[in-house]
Design a protein around this motif. Structure first.
Motif, PDB file in Angstrom:
ATOM      1  N   ALA A  25       0.837  -1.205   0.000  1.00 53.94           N
ATOM      2  CA  ALA A  25       0.000   0.000   0.000  1.00 53.94           C
ATOM      3  C   ALA A  25       0.872   1.256   0.000  1.00 53.94           C
ATOM      4  O   ALA A  25       0.582   2.230  -0.716  1.00 53.94           O
ATOM      5  CB  ALA A  25      -0.936   0.004   1.204  1.00 53.94           C
ATOM      6  N   VAL A  26       1.947   1.239   0.770  1.00 56.21           N
ATOM      7  CA  VAL A  26       2.843   2.396   0.842  1.00 56.21           C
ATOM      8  C   VAL A  26       3.512   2.645  -0.508  1.00 56.21           C
ATOM      9  O   VAL A  26       3.623   3.791  -0.957  1.00 56.21           O
ATOM     10  CB  VAL A  26       3.885   2.222   1.968  1.00 56.21           C
ATOM     11  CG1 VAL A  26       5.008   3.235   1.855  1.00 56.21           C
ATOM     12  CG2 VAL A  26       3.203   2.328   3.326  1.00 56.21           C
ATOM     13  N   VAL A  27       3.939   1.591  -1.182  1.00 54.81           N
ATOM     14  CA  VAL A  27       4.542   1.747  -2.509  1.00 54.81           C
ATOM     15  C   VAL A  27       3.536   2.392  -3.471  1.00 54.81           C
ATOM     16  O   VAL A  27       3.881   3.307  -4.229  1.00 54.81           O
ATOM     17  CB  VAL A  27       5.060   0.394  -3.052  1.00 54.81           C
ATOM     18  CG1 VAL A  27       5.407   0.481  -4.534  1.00 54.81           C
ATOM     19  CG2 VAL A  27       6.270  -0.058  -2.247  1.00 54.81           C
ATOM     20  N   ALA A  28       2.295   1.944  -3.417  1.00 55.24           N
ATOM     21  CA  ALA A  28       1.260   2.529  -4.275  1.00 55.24           C
ATOM     22  C   ALA A  28       1.044   4.008  -3.942  1.00 55.24           C
ATOM     23  O   ALA A  28       0.932   4.844  -4.852  1.00 55.24           O
ATOM     24  CB  ALA A  28      -0.040   1.750  -4.133  1.00 55.24           C
ATOM     25  N   GLY A  34       4.069  10.659  -6.303  1.00 53.39           N
ATOM     26  CA  GLY A  34       5.114  10.999  -7.261  1.00 53.39           C
ATOM     27  C   GLY A  34       4.544  11.415  -8.600  1.00 53.39           C
ATOM     28  O   GLY A  34       4.986  12.405  -9.198  1.00 53.39           O
ATOM     29  N   LEU A  35       3.547  10.672  -9.081  1.00 53.79           N
ATOM     30  CA  LEU A  35       2.914  11.013 -10.358  1.00 53.79           C
ATOM     31  C   LEU A  35       2.239  12.380 -10.286  1.00 53.79           C
ATOM     32  O   LEU A  35       2.419  13.221 -11.177  1.00 53.79           O
ATOM     33  CB  LEU A  35       1.893   9.947 -10.752  1.00 53.79           C
ATOM     34  CG  LEU A  35       1.066  10.252 -12.006  1.00 53.79           C
ATOM     35  CD1 LEU A  35       1.964  10.309 -13.229  1.00 53.79           C
ATOM     36  CD2 LEU A  35      -0.042   9.231 -12.173  1.00 53.79           C
ATOM     37  N   VAL A  36       1.478  12.616  -9.229  1.00 57.50           N
ATOM     38  CA  VAL A  36       0.788  13.900  -9.078  1.00 57.50           C
ATOM     39  C   VAL A  36       1.807  15.049  -9.019  1.00 57.50           C
ATOM     40  O   VAL A  36       1.622  16.084  -9.658  1.00 57.50           O
ATOM     41  CB  VAL A  36      -0.127  13.889  -7.829  1.00 57.50           C
ATOM     42  CG1 VAL A  36      -0.642  15.282  -7.503  1.00 57.50           C
ATOM     43  CG2 VAL A  36      -1.277  12.913  -8.024  1.00 57.50           C
ATOM     44  N   ALA A  63       6.810  11.702   3.201  1.00 61.67           N
ATOM     45  CA  ALA A  63       6.762  11.262   4.607  1.00 61.67           C
ATOM     46  C   ALA A  63       5.428  11.629   5.253  1.00 61.67           C
ATOM     47  O   ALA A  63       4.830  10.816   5.978  1.00 61.67           O
ATOM     48  CB  ALA A  63       7.921  11.874   5.396  1.00 61.67           C
ATOM     49  N   VAL A  64       4.944  12.836   4.976  1.00 63.96           N
ATOM     50  CA  VAL A  64       3.661  13.274   5.556  1.00 63.96           C
ATOM     51  C   VAL A  64       2.509  12.421   5.018  1.00 63.96           C
ATOM     52  O   VAL A  64       1.642  11.984   5.775  1.00 63.96           O
ATOM     53  CB  VAL A  64       3.428  14.778   5.277  1.00 63.96           C
ATOM     54  CG1 VAL A  64       1.994  15.186   5.569  1.00 63.96           C
ATOM     55  CG2 VAL A  64       4.404  15.622   6.090  1.00 63.96           C
ATOM     56  N   VAL A  65       2.509  12.158   3.724  1.00 62.14           N
ATOM     57  CA  VAL A  65       1.409  11.391   3.130  1.00 62.14           C
ATOM     58  C   VAL A  65       1.420   9.945   3.629  1.00 62.14           C
ATOM     59  O   VAL A  65       0.380   9.395   4.000  1.00 62.14           O
ATOM     60  CB  VAL A  65       1.464  11.451   1.586  1.00 62.14           C
ATOM     61  CG1 VAL A  65       0.446  10.516   0.964  1.00 62.14           C
ATOM     62  CG2 VAL A  65       1.226  12.879   1.107  1.00 62.14           C
ATOM     63  N   VAL A  66       2.586   9.314   3.686  1.00 65.96           N
ATOM     64  CA  VAL A  66       2.663   7.936   4.183  1.00 65.96           C
ATOM     65  C   VAL A  66       2.295   7.887   5.666  1.00 65.96           C
ATOM     66  O   VAL A  66       1.551   6.997   6.105  1.00 65.96           O
ATOM     67  CB  VAL A  66       4.059   7.327   3.919  1.00 65.96           C
ATOM     68  CG1 VAL A  66       4.237   6.011   4.655  1.00 65.96           C
ATOM     69  CG2 VAL A  66       4.282   7.151   2.424  1.00 65.96           C
ATOM     70  N   SER A  67       2.771   8.849   6.445  1.00 61.95           N
ATOM     71  CA  SER A  67       2.414   8.902   7.869  1.00 61.95           C
ATOM     72  C   SER A  67       0.912   9.087   8.040  1.00 61.95           C
ATOM     73  O   SER A  67       0.299   8.463   8.915  1.00 61.95           O
ATOM     74  CB  SER A  67       3.160  10.045   8.566  1.00 61.95           C
ATOM     75  OG  SER A  67       4.543   9.801   8.547  1.00 61.95           O
ATOM     76  N   GLY A 111       8.960   5.227  12.649  1.00 59.61           N
ATOM     77  CA  GLY A 111       9.709   5.674  11.492  1.00 59.61           C
ATOM     78  C   GLY A 111      11.132   6.129  11.777  1.00 59.61           C
ATOM     79  O   GLY A 111      11.906   6.367  10.848  1.00 59.61           O
ATOM     80  N   LEU A 112      11.516   6.218  13.044  1.00 62.97           N
ATOM     81  CA  LEU A 112      12.852   6.712  13.373  1.00 62.97           C
ATOM     82  C   LEU A 112      13.996   5.929  12.729  1.00 62.97           C
ATOM     83  O   LEU A 112      14.992   6.534  12.320  1.00 62.97           O
ATOM     84  CB  LEU A 112      13.036   6.772  14.892  1.00 62.97           C
ATOM     85  CG  LEU A 112      12.370   7.948  15.591  1.00 62.97           C
ATOM     86  CD1 LEU A 112      12.541   7.850  17.098  1.00 62.97           C
ATOM     87  CD2 LEU A 112      12.900   9.269  15.072  1.00 62.97           C
TER      88      LEU A 112
END
Length: 165
Positions: A25-28, A34-36, A63-67, A111-112
């Motif tokens: 899911a994170v890769v997607a 990245g595309l946007v 980082a913000v979006v995945v978090s 995430g550290l």
């Protein structure tokens, strides 16, 4: 709170398998962001030439979006996509839903080990990746001995992962 058959501490192997699912899911998510970003900047997020350069704001945005994926998932039902098929749920210690502060602490502490990627100029990419993996081994090691099967980020946030069958 005593454990009922419907709510038990989650074994580490189940957590790790759910984490592999979440990695997909994170890769997607990373690919879509990245595309946007590439479309929004006319393809100037990453520039190539004598040296490859990435826009200063791109990594923090990722980082913000995945978090946000993890925090929102834990706040809305206590489950990420990877946790659902394995019947796992993040809860507060007393079994209630985790709160915003707990979710934020949990995602930051979890995430550290990614900060070890900053060692790439010294260790090379392979060395930095191994250092990051070793960091996560240390982070999850307490789950092997803790009675409640909590990893370091669970201990810091006051959460635990429970199995619901």
């Amino acid at each position: 709170m005593t454990d009922s058959p419907a709510s038990l501490p989650c074994p580490l192997w189940r957590r790790l398998i759910a984490l592999v699912y979440d990695l997909l899911a994170v890769v997607a998510i990373v690919m879509v962001v990245g595309l946007v970003c590439q479309l929004a900047t006319g393809g100037r997020v990453v520039t190539t030439g004598a040296q490859t350069a990435i826009a200063w704001w791109y990594r923090p945005l990722q980082a913000v979006v995945v978090s946000a994926y993890f925090v929102v998932s834990w706040l809305r039902g206590g489950q990420t996509l990877g946790m659902r098929p394995w019947h796992l749920r993040v809860t507060a210690r007393d079994g209630t839903a985790a709160g915003l502060r707990q979710a934020l602490v949990r995602v930051v502490v979890a995430g550290l080990p990614l900060a070890l990627l900053a060692l790439a100029p010294l260790l090379g990419l392979r060395g930095a990746l191994w250092a990051t993996l070793a960091g996560w081994v240390v982070w999850f090691a307490p789950a092997l001995v803790d009675r409640r099967r909590r990893a370091l980020h669970d201990i810091a946030a006051g959460t635990e992962v429970r199995r619901f069958d």
